[in-house]
Design a protein around this motif. Structure first.
Motif, PDB file in Angstrom:
ATOM      1  N   GLY A   1     -32.885 -26.949  24.992  1.00 39.02           N
ATOM      2  CA  GLY A   1     -34.124 -26.144  24.963  1.00 39.02           C
ATOM      3  C   GLY A   1     -34.112 -25.433  26.184  1.00 39.02           C
ATOM      4  O   GLY A   1     -33.441 -25.588  27.017  1.00 39.02           O
TER       5      GLY A   1
ATOM      6  N   ASP B   1     -39.689 -22.982  28.195  1.00 38.64           N
ATOM      7  CA  ASP B   1     -40.825 -22.636  27.513  1.00 38.64           C
ATOM      8  C   ASP B   1     -40.767 -22.422  26.007  1.00 38.64           C
ATOM      9  O   ASP B   1     -41.558 -22.008  25.273  1.00 38.64           O
ATOM     10  CB  ASP B   1     -41.388 -21.431  28.136  1.00 38.64           C
ATOM     11  CG  ASP B   1     -40.390 -20.245  27.759  1.00 38.64           C
ATOM     12  OD1 ASP B   1     -39.182 -20.473  27.773  1.00 38.64           O
ATOM     13  OD2 ASP B   1     -40.901 -19.084  28.037  1.00 38.64           O
ATOM     14  N   ASP B   2     -39.626 -23.245  25.569  1.00 36.01           N
ATOM     15  CA  ASP B   2     -39.367 -22.814  24.117  1.00 36.01           C
ATOM     16  C   ASP B   2     -38.522 -24.113  23.560  1.00 36.01           C
ATOM     17  O   ASP B   2     -37.316 -24.112  24.376  1.00 36.01           O
ATOM     18  CB  ASP B   2     -38.523 -21.723  24.141  1.00 36.01           C
ATOM     19  CG  ASP B   2     -38.537 -21.181  22.461  1.00 36.01           C
ATOM     20  OD1 ASP B   2     -38.599 -21.784  21.585  1.00 36.01           O
ATOM     21  OD2 ASP B   2     -38.478 -19.870  22.369  1.00 36.01           O
TER      22      ASP B   2
ATOM     23  N   CYS C   1     -36.822 -23.939  21.009  1.00 32.23           N
ATOM     24  CA  CYS C   1     -35.546 -23.150  20.384  1.00 32.23           C
ATOM     25  C   CYS C   1     -35.127 -23.710  18.953  1.00 32.23           C
ATOM     26  O   CYS C   1     -34.083 -23.770  18.441  1.00 32.23           O
ATOM     27  CB  CYS C   1     -34.257 -23.559  21.122  1.00 32.23           C
ATOM     28  SG  CYS C   1     -34.472 -22.792  22.911  1.00 32.23           S
TER      29      CYS C   1
ATOM     30  N   ASN D   1     -46.817 -21.722  26.087  1.00 34.74           N
ATOM     31  CA  ASN D   1     -45.677 -21.122  25.431  1.00 34.74           C
ATOM     32  C   ASN D   1     -44.864 -22.312  24.593  1.00 34.74           C
ATOM     33  O   ASN D   1     -44.265 -22.023  23.491  1.00 34.74           O
ATOM     34  CB  ASN D   1     -44.652 -20.537  26.294  1.00 34.74           C
ATOM     35  CG  ASN D   1     -45.126 -19.136  26.989  1.00 34.74           C
ATOM     36  OD1 ASN D   1     -46.134 -18.559  26.422  1.00 34.74           O
ATOM     37  ND2 ASN D   1     -44.591 -18.792  27.964  1.00 34.74           N
ATOM     38  N   SER D   2     -44.736 -23.386  25.339  1.00 32.47           N
ATOM     39  CA  SER D   2     -44.084 -24.400  24.677  1.00 32.47           C
ATOM     40  C   SER D   2     -44.840 -24.824  23.163  1.00 32.47           C
ATOM     41  O   SER D   2     -44.279 -25.180  22.255  1.00 32.47           O
ATOM     42  CB  SER D   2     -43.922 -25.695  25.503  1.00 32.47           C
ATOM     43  OG  SER D   2     -42.947 -25.289  26.566  1.00 32.47           O
TER      44      SER D   2
ATOM     45  N   LYS E   1     -46.568 -23.005  21.554  1.00 39.01           N
ATOM     46  CA  LYS E   1     -46.567 -21.868  20.395  1.00 39.01           C
ATOM     47  C   LYS E   1     -45.188 -22.326  19.747  1.00 39.01           C
ATOM     48  O   LYS E   1     -45.022 -21.958  18.694  1.00 39.01           O
ATOM     49  CB  LYS E   1     -46.620 -20.615  21.092  1.00 39.01           C
ATOM     50  CG  LYS E   1     -46.358 -19.423  19.900  1.00 39.01           C
ATOM     51  CD  LYS E   1     -46.403 -18.265  20.646  1.00 39.01           C
ATOM     52  CE  LYS E   1     -46.611 -17.043  19.803  1.00 39.01           C
ATOM     53  NZ  LYS E   1     -45.444 -17.096  18.599  1.00 39.01           N
ATOM     54  N   SER E   2     -44.275 -22.295  20.563  1.00 37.14           N
ATOM     55  CA  SER E   2     -42.755 -22.656  19.864  1.00 37.14           C
ATOM     56  C   SER E   2     -42.638 -23.750  18.949  1.00 37.14           C
ATOM     57  O   SER E   2     -42.218 -23.978  17.676  1.00 37.14           O
ATOM     58  CB  SER E   2     -41.870 -22.899  20.732  1.00 37.14           C
ATOM     59  OG  SER E   2     -41.796 -23.963  21.505  1.00 37.14           O
TER      60      SER E   2
ATOM     61  N   ASP F   1     -44.854 -22.786  15.987  1.00 38.83           N
ATOM     62  CA  ASP F   1     -44.193 -21.837  14.974  1.00 38.83           C
ATOM     63  C   ASP F   1     -43.075 -22.673  14.245  1.00 38.83           C
ATOM     64  O   ASP F   1     -42.584 -22.100  13.003  1.00 38.83           O
ATOM     65  CB  ASP F   1     -43.635 -20.674  15.852  1.00 38.83           C
ATOM     66  CG  ASP F   1     -44.653 -19.571  16.194  1.00 38.83           C
ATOM     67  OD1 ASP F   1     -45.937 -20.007  15.875  1.00 38.83           O
ATOM     68  OD2 ASP F   1     -44.406 -19.078  17.086  1.00 38.83           O
TER      69      ASP F   1
END
Length: 236
Positions: A134, A137-138, A140, A163-164, A166-167, A170
């Motif tokens: 990963g 902030d993501d 992946c 950010n994390s 949000k990932s 999503d």
């Protein structure tokens, strides 16, 4: 191979980032806790030393691992992201829980931890596990690829929580669950280590997670927990 497993296998190939590809670590700014993950990103990271810290009976989440897995309520066919998998403590029990039609994405920002999980998966023939390198902030993973996310003693290591989160949001299918286990941080009660290492308490973390769109479902009380808590959120 069923069509579902074929599609997940293709997803695994797409998502997998080789552990030695350090270029995958993109540059990000405005960390809320700069340096907290430096030890894990050290190319000389000693995995055995972390094993002795993470996988010992004196660590609450290790001693209560069976309780934790049961409380996750994973079902055959689920796709779970073990975010901050570390030494891979939960990889095998999650693999067993989701079964041959499910999948486990074992995600970490530390290349050496990802390499360890890859070796464990091969040695134990865990055909439904994908190690993922990963980003800070993501996580992946592609949209709508998981039904559950597990963040155990790791949320306080999120340098870019918005950010994390949000990932994670999503990547999660509607109706999915996010479980966060972390340390109680209570002035006058928590250990000095916790007060200095964990940036905020349960209420602040809950507010951040709800601000990302997750809905608080419950706090699960586990017999094996004294210093930790277990929060469950849902993805509408």
């Amino acid at each position: 191979m069923t069509l579902q497993r074929f599609c997940i296998a293709i997803l695994a190939v797409i998502c997998y980032v080789p552990a030695n590809n350090l270029q995958a670590q993109k540059t990000v700014t405005d960390s809320i806790n700069p340096g907290i993950n430096d030890a894990f990103l050290d190319p000389e990271l000693d995995v055995d030393a972390w094993l002795q810290r993470f996988e010992v009976e004196s660590r609450e989440v290790y001693a209560a691992k069976d309780e934790i897995v049961a409380a996750m309520k994973l079902k055959p066919g689920d796709q779970v992201a073990d975010i901050g998998t570390g030494t891979g403590l939960f990889v095998e029990p999650f693999s067993d829980a989701v079964g041959k039609d499910g999948w486990v994405f074992a995600i970490d920002i530390a290349p050496k931890f990802v390499q360890r999980v890859s070796r464990i998966s091969e040695l134990k023939r865990l055909g439904n596990v994908t190690p993922v390198l990963g980003l800070p902030d993501d996580i992946c993973l592609p949209p709508n690829s998981i039904t559950a996310a597990f963040v155990c003693d790791v949320y306080h290591h999120f340098e870019y929580p918005a950010n994390s989160l949000k990932s994670i949001f999503d990547a999660m299918k509607p109706g999915g669950q996010l479980v966060v286990i972390d340390f109680e941080r209570i002035e006058g009660k928590s250990r000095e280590w916790t007060m200095g290492h964990v940036r905020a308490g349960k209420e602040t973390f809950r507010e951040e997670i709800e601000a990302a769109g997750f809905v608080f479902r419950e706090e699960v009380k586990l017999d094996g927990f004294d210093e930790n808590y277990f929060l469950r959120f849902g993805r509408p």
